[in-house]
Design an enzyme around this catalytic site. Structure first.
Site, short mmCIF file in Angstrom:
data_model
loop_
_atom_site.label_atom_id
_atom_site.label_comp_id
_atom_site.label_asym_id
_atom_site.label_seq_id
_atom_site.Cartn_x
_atom_site.Cartn_y
_atom_site.Cartn_z
N TYR A 1 -3.20 2.03 -21.88
CA TYR A 1 -3.77 2.36 -23.20
C TYR A 1 -5.30 2.33 -23.13
O TYR A 1 -5.99 3.07 -23.83
CB TYR A 1 -3.22 1.40 -24.27
CG TYR A 1 -3.32 1.95 -25.67
CD1 TYR A 1 -2.65 3.12 -26.03
CD2 TYR A 1 -4.07 1.30 -26.65
CE1 TYR A 1 -2.73 3.63 -27.32
CE2 TYR A 1 -4.15 1.79 -27.93
CZ TYR A 1 -3.47 2.96 -28.27
OH TYR A 1 -3.56 3.46 -29.55
N LYS B 1 -9.24 1.62 -31.07
CA LYS B 1 -8.41 1.14 -32.18
C LYS B 1 -8.96 -0.18 -32.73
O LYS B 1 -8.84 -0.46 -33.93
CB LYS B 1 -6.95 0.96 -31.74
CG LYS B 1 -6.22 2.25 -31.45
CD LYS B 1 -6.11 3.17 -32.65
CE LYS B 1 -5.15 4.32 -32.44
NZ LYS B 1 -5.25 5.34 -33.49
#
Ligand code: NAD
Length: 262
Positions: A157, A164
């Protein structure tokens, strides 16, 4: 009558029938909201127009969030059809594919970092800023989509997790800044769902399987489940909730070691 009757919602981020934004649009339509949509580029225009028409909307406008001009034009065009906006859904993320595989330190680059943050985090504040005049004083609600990779390290990720984290912090700062104008700002942290964006993450299938094994509900979540939570958070039923990240992940985030850990 649905609990969003009389509300006008702008949905940013539909690219396919698997898009989380599509699940949100369906739930909001069911609850009585009138919808407008954006598309990222000409390639997606026809497809988004087709989806919009399924939900009774012919208000479909271009917006590449990398462009300040397109963001400004979006609200100018929207203002020609609507005299106000109640709900803005931001369901957008992007990082160059090579950022989303392998060792974080090997993968990260200045440009990859910049692009991921600009498209996936800054764009939420940019849309909030541009949409603010249309949303003021109407119990408006902004919503964005995040993932647990913001808080915990998740293989592959990588820089999207950092973006995020920035996005989740933006939710708190925007909530504080826009609260006095009656605008609430929230995020949903969704469990992994097979979408076009998710396909860009290396070994996404492994992530999905691990999630299903570990989450207390023992399964993944659907775009309709995210949609239902989104409709609630953007409705007056959630009038006391702002600045929050709400998990729609089958409970994955509360578990350190799942029952099926072996
Ligand atoms: P998706 O591919 O269906 O949606 C991503 C959207 O981002 C697309 O509509 C795409 O057009 C848009 N986009 C990308 N760059 C853009 C740009 N420059 N300008 C305008 N739009 C742009 O995938 P999705 O999974 O539905 O993603 C929606 C949101 O949900 C993202 O923020 C994603 O990080 C988040 N999310 C996804 C998952 C998952 O597992 N799918 C889990 C948690 C959070």
């Amino acid at each position: 009558m649905g609990f969003l009757a009389g509300k006008r919602a702008l949905i940013v981020g539909v690219a396919s029938e698997r898009s989380i934004a599509w699940g949100i649009a369906k739930a909001m339509h069911r609850e009585g909201a009138t919808l407008a949509f954006t598309y990222q580029n000409e390639k997606l225009k026809e497809r988004v127009e087709k989806y919009a028409s399924q939900l009774g909307s012919d208000l479909v406008l271009p917006c590449d969030v990398a462009s300040d001009e397109q963001i400004a034009d979006l609200f100018t065009s929207l203002g020609r059809s609507w005299d106000g906006l109640d709900i803005l859904v931001h369901s957008v993320a992007f990082a160059p594919r090579e950022q989303l595989e392998g060792n974080f330190v090997d993968a990260v680059s200045r440009d990859g970092f910049r692009v991921a943050h600009e498209i996936s985090a800054y764009s939420f504040a940019a849309l909030a800023k541009a949409g603010r005049p249309m949303m003021k004083g109407r119990n408006g609600a902004l919503l964005t989509l995040t993932y647990i990779g913001a808080e915990k390290a998740i293989p592959n990720y990588n820089v999207m997790g950092l973006a995020k984290a920035s996005l989740e912090s933006s939710v708190r700062y925007l909530a504080q800044a826009l609260g006095p104008e009656g605008i609430r700002v929230n995020a949903i942290s969704a469990g992994p769902i097979r979408t076009l964006a998710a396909a860009g993450i290396n070994d996404f299938k492994k992530l999905l399987d691990f999630n299903d094994r570990t989450a207390p509900l023992g399964r993944g979540v659907t775009i309709d489940e995210v949609g239902n939570a989104a409709a609630f958070l953007c409705s007056d039923l959630a009038s006391g909730i702002t600045g929050e990240v709400t998990y729609v992940d089958g409970g994955f985030n509360v578990v350190a070691i799942g029952l099926n850990y072996a």
